[in-house]
Design a protein around this motif. Structure first.
Motif: not given
Length: 347
Positions: A40-44, A50-54, A176-178, A306-310
């Motif tokens: 969801l964060r990547l799609a946003n 913003a990361a928390n957008t629905a 590339q895919s996460f 993981q947060e750093a990789r995102i």
């Protein structure tokens, strides 16, 4: 005319989800939210949100959506077989995932099947113009709250868009895919690991467990060797965090996920490290996992990594070509002439 996406055909279980309804468990309200917060964060991010957008969480099979807006930018993240009907009477044309797309009025987006995973995500630039419930658009269908009337999408639904048209700019894609990782699901012991014998704890971390058909947004019931209790299978009910692993009297583990209840009376042998919760949100019935204990400090380090990789994945977004076409803007930016050779005129 308000901008919207109209549900021409609903999928199997598509709901609006953000990163969850935080701070209300003491009132008995589950957090809900995305099963796979990474996707969801990547799609946003691909949409500039913003990361928390629905966005839409796609469960197994996605809907067909008619664009009722001058334009809208969407992003698809996850293993989807998406396609686009550009005009009435034309055949669907395949759309790439893990990227954004600019759609126009009258086009129909066929989100398609989720292949090899239980969830995928669709975000729209600007998000959806729907009222929040307890500060969140996350759908909690069991109570009928959040999202669109607290339920999955149905035929004829209109999803109002916050933006009347797509923002300017080029489409983007992941380079590339996460990488979600592989191997055992990491767990931290407790809070009631003392309710299990040493043999029971070793059975839990030394055995394969298969995802049963009883798997949904509330949790996953696993099949495999039974886990021996030492103090019985009942406790005074206490709070249940994300990834808590209950073991009822039958001795089989249940991992509790986004729509979990807020309290429960079965002992919890361990809790899934937050870094691996998105992996659980992607599991399908029949898939097999193992569990591996780590310390709290190790779990925190894994999540920070993981947060750093995102963030690195977002920083490496690339410009995406239009589907089935040439990006003339990008083409004109390139130096297509390698050199010039002059020929003297023939006398």
């Amino acid at each position: 005319m308000s901008a919207a996406l109209k549900v021409v055909r609903p999928g199997l279980f598509d709901t609006l989800q953000d990163l969850g309804r935080i701070g209300f468990m003491a009132l008995g309200m589950p957090t809900a939210g995305a099963m796979d917060r990474v996707a969801l964060r990547l799609a946003n991010a691909l949409c500039g949100n913003a990361a928390n957008t629905a966005g839409l969480e796609i469960g197994v099979m996605g809907p067909d959506l008619l664009v009722e807006a001058d334009s809208v930018r969407i992003a698809l993240v996850g293993p989807l077989s998406a396609s686009l009907i550009e005009a009435e009477g034309t055949s669907p044309k395949l759309l790439e995932t893990d990227r954004s797309h600019l759609l126009k009025r009258g086009q129909i987006l066929k989100v398609g099947m989720v292949e090899g995973s239980s969830t995928a995500y669709l975000a729209v630039a600007g998000g959806f113009a729907l009222p929040a419930f307890m500060g969140s658009l996350a759908t909690y269908a069991r109570a009928g709250v959040g999202g669109l009337d607290g339920r999955k999408l149905a035929e004829g639904d209109l999803l109002p868009l916050a933006r009347p048209q797509a923002p300017p700019g080029a489409d983007r894609k992941l380079d590339q895919s996460f990488d979600y990782g592989s191997g055992p699901i990491r767990i931290v012991w407790g809070p009631q690991e003392d309710y299990f014998s040493e043999a029971g704890r070793q059975t839990f971390v030394g055995s394969d467990y298969r995802v049963s058909k009883e798997a949904d947004r509330m949790g996953i019931r696993f099949e495999g060797p039974t886990i021996e209790h030492a103090k019985g299978a009942d406790i005074i009910s206490d709070g249940i965090g994300p990834g808590a692993i209950q073991v009822p009297g039958a001795g089989l583990p249940i991992v509790l996920l986004a729509d979990r209840q807020t309290v429960g009376g079965y002992p919890k042998i361990a809790t899934v490290a937050s870094v691996d919760l998105p992996r659980l949100g992607r599991l399908l019935p029949g898939q097999v996992v193992r569990f591996q204990p780590v310390t709290v400090e190790e779990a925190e380090a894994l999540r920070r990594d993981q947060e750093a990789r995102i963030e690195r994945a977002i920083g490496r977004f690339q410009a995406a070509r239009p589907p089935r076409g040439i990006d003339l803007g990008r083409l004109y930016e390139e130096n297509l002439i390698d050199g010039v050779v002059f020929h003297a005129p023939v006398p």
